[in-house]
Design a protein around this motif. Structure first.
Motif, short mmCIF file in Angstrom:
data_model
loop_
_atom_site.label_atom_id
_atom_site.label_comp_id
_atom_site.label_asym_id
_atom_site.label_seq_id
_atom_site.Cartn_x
_atom_site.Cartn_y
_atom_site.Cartn_z
N GLN A 1 54.54 -66.07 -27.48
CA GLN A 1 54.75 -67.11 -28.32
C GLN A 1 54.23 -66.79 -29.66
OE1 GLN A 1 53.35 -70.82 -26.90
NE2 GLN A 1 55.37 -71.50 -26.13
N SER B 1 55.92 -72.18 -30.96
CA SER B 1 56.83 -72.43 -29.91
C SER B 1 58.09 -71.87 -30.17
CB SER B 1 56.81 -73.94 -29.33
OG SER B 1 57.39 -74.86 -30.55
N ARG B 2 58.77 -71.91 -28.85
CA ARG B 2 60.30 -71.66 -29.12
C ARG B 2 61.10 -72.46 -29.90
NH1 ARG B 2 63.27 -67.13 -29.23
NH2 ARG B 2 65.53 -67.67 -28.77
#
Length: 136
Positions: free
Chosen positions: A127, A65-66
């Motif tokens: 992602q 994920s970010r």
């Protein structure tokens, strides 16, 4: 005695797996090199080492994920710029999981002390993270 010898060798030459994702060795190397735990959002971890000779090189590619990408950037003290090389993403290794063309179009984060270099790219759309570190 055999287990003791294997454990000793693994401390000196920790295993990496460039051909199978998410092995226990790859998860351990992820934590060793990226300084964050393997959380639920981290998967498809591939890594490769070239630690023979006086210089070393390590490649990682994985999905995350970010939020995890931001933790990695912070923990590794990376900054967003392209000061060190014109094309650091052109590595000499070829793997299906390392998309050199894609990496070349992503924003780069890096760090160096003049002998060791760290480069990190995050592909927001997929992602996917790419990490390349080497020393001279």
């Amino acid at each position: 005695m055999k287990g003791f010898v294997s454990a000793g060798i693994e401390r000196v030459f920790p295993p990496f797996n460039a051909y199978k994702a998410d092995t226990e060795a790859n998860k351990a190397r992820f934590e060793d090199f990226l300084l964050v735990p393997v959380s639920e959002d981290v998967n498809n971890i591939y890594c490769f080492d070239d630690a023979i000779g006086i210089d070393t090189g390590y490649l990682f590619a994985f999905n995350c994920s970010r939020a995890t990408a931001e933790k990695i950037i912070e923990r590794l003290a990376l900054r967003s710029d392209t000061v060190y090389f014109d094309h650091p993403y052109k590595v000499i290794y070829e793997f299906e999981w390392w998309d050199e063309e894609r990496v070349g179009n992503l924003s780069e984060y890096n760090w160096s002390d003049g002998q060791s270099y760290r480069f990190y790219w995050y592909d927001e759309e997929n992602q996917k993270s790419y990490y390349y570190t080497f020393s001279m």
